[in-house]
Design a protein around this motif. Structure first.
Motif, mmCIF file in Angstrom:
data_model
loop_
_atom_site.group_PDB
_atom_site.id
_atom_site.type_symbol
_atom_site.label_atom_id
_atom_site.label_comp_id
_atom_site.label_asym_id
_atom_site.label_seq_id
_atom_site.Cartn_x
_atom_site.Cartn_y
_atom_site.Cartn_z
ATOM 1 N N PHE A 170 0.936 -1.093 -0.050
ATOM 2 C CA PHE A 170 -0.013 -0.002 -0.003
ATOM 3 C C PHE A 170 0.891 1.234 0.160
ATOM 4 C CE2 PHE A 170 -2.223 3.209 2.280
ATOM 5 C CZ PHE A 170 -3.173 3.394 1.537
ATOM 6 N N PHE A 171 1.905 1.115 0.934
ATOM 7 C CA PHE A 171 2.523 2.243 1.131
ATOM 8 C C PHE A 171 3.503 2.996 0.067
ATOM 9 C CE2 PHE A 171 0.815 1.933 5.436
ATOM 10 C CZ PHE A 171 0.561 3.429 5.481
ATOM 11 N N ARG A 172 4.296 1.654 -0.631
ATOM 12 C CA ARG A 172 5.393 1.751 -1.456
ATOM 13 C C ARG A 172 4.930 1.737 -3.099
ATOM 14 N NH1 ARG A 172 10.453 1.295 0.433
ATOM 15 N NH2 ARG A 172 10.613 0.693 2.605
ATOM 16 N N ILE A 173 3.327 1.268 -3.279
ATOM 17 C CA ILE A 173 3.010 0.827 -4.681
ATOM 18 C C ILE A 173 1.935 1.686 -4.690
ATOM 19 C CG2 ILE A 173 2.402 -0.581 -6.331
ATOM 20 C CD1 ILE A 173 4.138 -2.521 -4.944
ATOM 21 N N LYS A 174 0.827 1.320 -3.930
ATOM 22 C CA LYS A 174 -0.468 2.146 -4.517
ATOM 23 C C LYS A 174 -0.730 3.588 -3.970
ATOM 24 C CE LYS A 174 -3.199 -2.038 -3.119
ATOM 25 N NZ LYS A 174 -4.540 -2.789 -2.337
ATOM 26 N N LEU A 175 0.109 3.828 -2.985
ATOM 27 C CA LEU A 175 0.034 5.291 -2.388
ATOM 28 C C LEU A 175 0.795 6.012 -3.556
ATOM 29 C CD1 LEU A 175 -1.459 6.787 -0.138
ATOM 30 C CD2 LEU A 175 0.593 6.829 1.043
#
Length: 317
Positions: free
Chosen positions: A226-231
């Motif tokens: 979530f924090f390294r790709i999606k966000l």
């Protein structure tokens, strides 16, 4: 004109003049332009009449002392000087507006992103959740605020539930300076949460699955994905949501106007409320226009800061 090539005589055609060859296309493009202008004319005319001309008139009126029923007189920067140096109610309204923005914008973005993350996977009933959460957005603001006022007043629904659970009356949420602004923020969150939720949910669904699968194979967990790709990939949507939410939150009016009428003790009076009362209750059109100009400059400054920051924080593919 004829030339000889390997014993053969060939005739070279003289190219047509530029006027003759481009004539039909030029006439067609001009015709298309006239048709497009005809279709755009109502929108452009409406924008000019109801937006550009009022903005220009408000800027001119801001430099005058203009009672509603009297003759305007030129005052220069007197309205602006009085607002910034001698009007405590304006400064309090400005502070209330910034308090609302500082509380509402982060909560709106955080909660809508959290709900979008929960809804974006293919969970059962996600479309129903989206509809339920988006209904307040399309419901009239005044109607929503009136319903919340009925629930929050002493003896209302919240007070009845509070008594049944805790055995005592609930605090006076709308009549206490400690709770009034929090009540306005809470009602505004319920009203506006669904818009950013749909924007963020759509952005999350557009994240390529192959990137998440590759990260999973490399050992990345759910939080890391979530924090390294999606966000980073949905940062343009977050930037859009943050900008629009900032602009609208500075213009907050209906929620405090209906819920608390700016009270208690002006603790929920915002800039737009003060503009309204100055212009339509106290008939100070020049003074109200000066408030509007200052609000426009504040929104312009904040938007400029946001656009400057987004160059370092927003990832465009």
């Amino acid at each position: 004109m004829t030339v000889t090539v390997r014993g053969e005589r060939r005739r070279l055609e003289r190219p047509q003049s530029g006027k003759g060859s481009a004539g039909p296309k030029t006439r067609r493009s001009r015709g298309d332009g006239r048709i497009a202008a005809g279709f755009l004319a109502p929108s452009i005319g409406g924008f000019a009449i109801f937006t550009l001309i009022p903005i220009g008139a408000s800027l001119v009126v801001a430099f005058t002392i203009w009672p509603l029923t009297g003759v305007p007189t030129f005052a220069g920067f007197a309205n602006f000087i009085k607002l910034l140096t001698d009007d405590k109610k304006f400064l309090q309204s400005l502070g209330n507006t910034f308090v609302f923005v500082a509380a509402y914008v982060p909560l709106n973005l955080t909660l809508s992103l959290a709900l979008a993350t929960w809804i974006s996977p293919r969970i059962r009933g996600r479309n129903a959740y989206r509809v339920l959460l988006f209904i307040p957005v399309v419901t009239p603001m005044v109607a929503n605020a009136a319903v919340w006022q009925i629930m929050l007043v002493p003896g209302g629904l919240v007070d009845g539930i509070w008594q049944s659970v805790f055995g005592v009356h609930a605090p006076n949420f709308l009549g206490s300076e400690s709770f009034a602004m929090a009540s306005v923020v809470l009602m505004s969150l319920w009203q506006g949460l669904g818009y950013n939720l749909l924007v963020f949910a759509s952005a999350l669904e557009a994240v390529p699955e192959n990137l998440l699968e590759a990260a999973s194979l490399d050992g990345a967990g759910t939080a890391s994905q979530f924090f390294r790709i999606k966000l980073p990939l949905i940062s343009p949507a977050i930037f859009f949501g943050a900008t629009m939410t900032l602009i609208t939150s500075f213009q907050v009016f209906a929620q405090p106007f209906v819920l608390t009428a700016g009270g208690p003790g002006n603790s929920t009076t915002t800039l737009v409320m003060y503009l309204y009362t100055s212009g339509f209750q106290f008939h100070k059109l020049g003074y109200a226009s000066a408030i509007g100009v200052l609000l426009f400059l504040i929104i312009l400054l904040v938007s400029g800061i946001v656009f400057a920051v987004q160059k370092k924080m927003v990832h465009y593919e």
